[in-house]
Design an enzyme around this catalytic site. Structure first.
Site, PDB file in Angstrom:
ATOM      1  CD1 TRP A 135      -2.629   1.655   0.577  1.00 13.13           C
ATOM      2  CD2 TRP A 135      -2.136   1.758   2.653  1.00 13.13           C
ATOM      3  NE1 TRP A 135      -3.162   2.748   1.099  1.00 13.13           N
ATOM      4  CE2 TRP A 135      -3.132   2.887   2.494  1.00 13.13           C
ATOM      5  CE3 TRP A 135      -1.817   1.779   3.836  1.00 13.13           C
ATOM      6  CZ2 TRP A 135      -3.493   3.671   3.306  1.00 13.13           C
ATOM      7  CZ3 TRP A 135      -2.112   2.659   4.836  1.00 13.13           C
ATOM      8  CH2 TRP A 135      -2.938   3.844   4.650  1.00 13.13           C
ATOM      9  CG  ASP A 216      -2.463  -2.832   7.550  1.00 14.02           C
ATOM     10  OD1 ASP A 216      -3.470  -2.489   7.929  1.00 14.02           O
ATOM     11  OD2 ASP A 216      -1.918  -2.177   6.663  1.00 14.02           O
ATOM     12  CE  LYS A 255      -9.629   0.561   2.608  1.00 12.32           C
ATOM     13  NZ  LYS A 255      -9.499   1.010   1.401  1.00 12.32           N
TER      14      LYS A 255
END
Ligand SMILES: Cc1ncc(COP(=O)(O)O)c(C=O)c1O
Ligand SMILES: Cc1ncc(COP(=O)(O)O)c(C=O)c1O
Lengths: 415, 429
Positions: A135, A216, A255
């Site tokens: 990311w 993560d 999300k």
């Protein structure tokens, strides 16, 4: 006198720049495959029914207010968020080995953990190893805190698969006590996750070298639709008790609850041994960082998530919503692959369906991506990452045809 | 500081044993929180909590401004997405803050000029604290001096926030507890004695914790020194509206600064602003920073650097509070309702302030300062021993600097409180 003499204008963040170009484009059939947010089959943002119901319940409750949360966050949220990620029956909960702090979503969690490690991790020279690719924000989050950042191999572009041997070798070669950032599931940007067996190899190797695992978790439940399955890596690391180092988890509800802008997240620190004094010290230092950066975390989103996690009906609705999102995305993956195969587009396209989560690492190169944008009005980041959530029944054929055109165009020019 | 306290061998991994783990020292707990905890445990049914910095109604209960609740109901009906807002908040939010504060909603031509010239950069932040934090980071990177002066005393968290961002805070004189008033001469003297270009933090109104603000003339004099010494003004405005009941009136210092910028006397200043108190959005963390720049071109650079600072910290700010603010400001009826409600809230605080003053025994202690102080707090001037005595013997809970949050006072407890205060003062004579 010039007050800020050194200041220079920076180029826009690539993703935000992409969005700006997309917005400006006047073609009516333009397609946004850049955005990291779910879209329904009409290409529209979606508020999860579970979230709407929870909001209604929350704001009509007599005890609803806008008071400051405690520095550590909304208790009902942080405690239940911990249970969701490591499992209610987790040995770490039984042994009282989890310290949780609410954060400003996943980014805020990574920043907080980074700062905490910078201050207290024993290995002062430890580098943080990130997957290659990863990311876009990971790098800045840690370098801005003064960390040296390194990479471990992850994506094997030739085979469009996991470079397990390279990954394991990097773990082996890193100095003892390094920090490894692991995408818990739905790897961003590749969408490619290790299999369960591969995870076991990775975790064992990490523990052998006494590295510190930093998970993560930004897409739990979004990849498979199943919360438990999507936290396999974390739960395995915790349950197997193979780590002497603490296990750190950065958790985002952006999300999986579709609450991107509400900034709901948490940090969980799981020491390997029960020690109340240590737990208190960790909790107090996390709070000290929060206090001097934001005083206390935002309330609304955390209360919504807590409402969902505490109410059986809402929780079931949320599970359904997760299935709705993940199955729609999977359907689009299958459809895109099928169309490309039918078009006999040069190359193999199985990786699109083997990947999970929001993204697909298509394998298209930057030239092809550029042509997609200019000629076809299809926007995605230069790495070839496509947000599958941007596909729907109305545009998937157009996208497949455009992929086919750009692949053939550059294949031809090579001849 | 912390780092130096910790032995370099300490370990946060198990290569080391439990012993080394515990070398993470326990950070001290937050004082105000400790007070609330002790208060909650107290079984005296006359107990009073004067510690919290949040509004309570006449029944001692937290409120949601009805205008805020209306905005939330509207949102619940109409909201169709919860997408990320941009790194520095939506354009709409930024513009509304600019217009509300700098243009004073059409009443400040200087501010309007600065807005039109593109000389104000605004970013949504994590309420007032987050705005202080980001601006401090920004100064640390781009400003010529790391020195910043704050009034003595000041909000308990200022020093931690500024230091943590790498600035070097110290104090300027502000208040004299022996006279329960501003120490104006010393204030001037101490500002004059700092290095040129030092950053100076100014409380826009309702100074926390003393409630004592500068007069109009005093502001002018302080601003003159700022010009002479080329100090950088950084305004912290957490209580806009709590002085007069009218947020448009409480920004005199902003108007003065806008004029100075337009007149070319100063080139830049910054504002940290919060909707925590004046909209009762405490926990939603809604606020902003604004930097007045030297040119539209510089604004663009500054904006891009703010984004670069914020992106790795938390990506983007939380939307619930800012959507409430946007909803209220986009609807004239709601906006007027909010202004009326804010006025009522401040009115109640002033009423209990007066009541308390009337019931306090002026013959044993001069309470005149109570009527000069503004905002959510009264700075009583009571000593630490007296505050502790109030807590132990009367179940009256306040911070040990003698700051009382007046919103904890109401018709039902004002007699009890005044009585307790009178007794404690008499006993210590
Ligand atoms: C891998 C990964 N980690 C963390 C995040 C953080 O997201 P947020 O701060 O919105 O929770 C994201 C978001 O895109 C991500 O993809
Ligand atoms: C002077 C001052 N500045 C800033 C703040 C920050 O408040 P918040 O972060 O809640 O907006 C406060 C809060 O008490 C304050 O008193």
């Amino acid at each position: 006198m010039n007050y800020f003499p050194e200041i220079k204008e920076l180029p826009p963040d690539p993703l935000f720049g992409l969005k700006a170009r997309y917005t400006k484009d006047s073609r009516s059939d333009k397609v946004d495959l850049g955005i990291g947010a779910y879209r329904d089959n009409n290409g529209k943002p979606w508020i999860l029914p579970a979230v709407k119901l929870a909001e209604k319940k929350l704001i009509n409750d007599d005890s609803y207010n806008h008071e400051y949360l405690p520095i550590e966050g909304y208790k009902d949220f942080v405690v239940n968020a911990g249970k969701i990620i490591i499992g209610e029956e987790s040995v770490a909960i039984k042994e009282d080995r989890i310290v949780s702090q609410q954060s400003l979503s996943g980014t805020g969690a990574l920043h907080l953990v980074g700062k905490f490690l910078k201050d207290f991790y024993h290995n002062k020279t430890a580098k943080i190893y990130l997957s290659k690719p990863t990311w876009a924000n990971h790098n800045q989050i840690f370098t801005s805190l003064g960390f040296e950042v390194d990479n471990y191999p992850y994506w094997d572009n030739d085979n469009k698969s996991l470079d397990l041997q390279g990954f394991l070798k990097a773990i082996e070669d890193a100095p003892q006590g390094s920090i490894f950032l692991l995408h818990a599931c739905a790897h961003n940007p590749t969408g490619l996750d290790p299999t369960e067996d591969q995870w076991l190899q990775i975790l064992n190797k990490l523990s052998e070298k006494d590295h510190l695992p930093l998970f993560d978790s930004a897409y739990q439940g979004f990849a498979s639709g199943n919360l438990e399955k999507d936290s396999f890596s974390i739960r395995t690391a915790v349950d197997k008790k193979i780590f002497k180092a603490p296990i750190l988890i950065c958790q985002s509800f952006a999300k999986n609850c579709g609450m991107y802008g509400e900034r709901v997240g948490a940090v969980h620190v799981i020491p390997s041994e029960t020690n109340e004094k240590l737990n208190n010290a960790i909790a107090s230092q996390l709070k000290k960082i929060i206090r001097s950066e934001i005083s206390n975390p935002p309330a609304y989103g955390a209360k919504i998530v807590a409402t969902i996690l505490n109410d059986k009906e809402l929780f079931n609705q949320w599970q359904e919503d997760l299935t709705t999102m993940s199955s729609r995305i999977n359907k689009m993956r299958l459809k895109l692959r099928e169309l490309l195969i039918n078009l006999q587009t040069p190359g193999t396209w199985d990786h699109i369906v083997n990947q999970t989560g929001m993204f697909s690492f298509t394998g298209l190169n930057p030239d092809m991506v550029k042509r997609l944008e200019e000629k076809h009005g299809i926007y995605m980041v230069g790495s070839g990452r496509a947000s599958v959530a941007g596909l729907n029944d109305g545009n998937v054929e157009k996208v497949a045809n455009a992929f086919d055109e750009v692949v053939r165009f550059y294949a031809k020019s090579k001849l | 500081m912390l780092r130096r306290n910790i032995k370099s061998t300490r370990s946060f991994s198990i290569t080391a044993s439990l012993g080394k783990w515990t070398e993470i020292p326990l950070a001290p707990p937050d004082k105000i929180l400790g007070i609330s905890e002790a208060y909650n445990k107290d079984s005296n049914n006359k107990k009073i909590n004067l510690g919290v910095g949040a509004y309570r109604d006449n029944f001692g209960k937290p409120i949601i401004f009805p205008s805020v609740k209306k905005a939330e109901v509207l949102l619940l009906e109409k909201e169709t997405e919860k997408e990320y807002t941009p790194i520095i908040g939506s354009k709409n939010f930024q513009n509304l803050v600019k217009n509300f504060i700098f243009n004073n909603s059409g009443k400040d031509p200087n501010g309007e000029k600065l807005i039109n010239e593109g000389r104000i950069v605004t970013s949504q932040t994590i309420s007032g604290t987050g705005s202080l934090r980001v601006i401090a980071d920004f100064f640390n990177r781009f400003y010529s001096s790391k020195k910043i002066i704050v009034p003595k005393p000041t909000w308990a968290n200022h020093i931690a926030v500024l230091k943590d961002a790498g600035l070097e805070p110290s104090f300027y004189e502000y208040y004299n507890t022996s006279i329960n008033g501003l120490d104006y001469e010393k204030l001037i003297e101490s500002i004059k004695s700092v290095d040129n270009e030092t950053i100076i933090l100014l409380h826009a109104c309702c100074h926390n914790p003393t409630g004592m603000d500068l007069t109009n003339e005093q502001w002018d004099e302080v601003l003159n020194i700022i010009i002479e010494k080329n100090l950088y003004p950084m305004v912290d405005m957490a209580y806009q509206g709590f002085s007069s009941g009218d947020p448009y009136k409480d920004i005199e210092v902003i108007r003065k600064l806008n004029k100075l910028v337009v007149d070319g006397k100063i080139k830049s200043y910054s504002l940290c602003q919060s909707f925590a108190k004046n909209m009762g959005l405490y926990g939603e963390r809604t606020g902003s920073i604004s930097i007045i720049t030297e040119s539209a071109e510089q604004s663009q650079s500054i904006e891009s650097q703010l984004k670069k600072l914020i992106r790795p910290m938390y990506s983007s700010p939380p939307i619930h509070g800012s959507k409430i603010v946007e909803t209220i400001f986009s609807n004239e009826e709601l906006l007027n309702q909010w202004l009326t409600e804010l006025n009522e809230v401040v009115g109640r605080l002033n009423t209990v302030r007066t009541k308390l003053f009337e019931k306090l025994d002026g013959s044993i202690y001069n309470w005149d300062h109570l009527n000069k102080q503004r905002g959510m707090f009264i700075y009583t001037g009571l000593s630490q021993e007296q505050v502790i005595k109030l807590r132990n013997e009367y179940s009256v809970y306040a911070t040990e600097d003698g700051r009382f949050s007046i919103s904890g006072v109401n018709d039902d407890n004002v007699d009890y409180l005044a009585d307790a205060m009178n007794k404690v003062i008499k006993e210590s004579k």
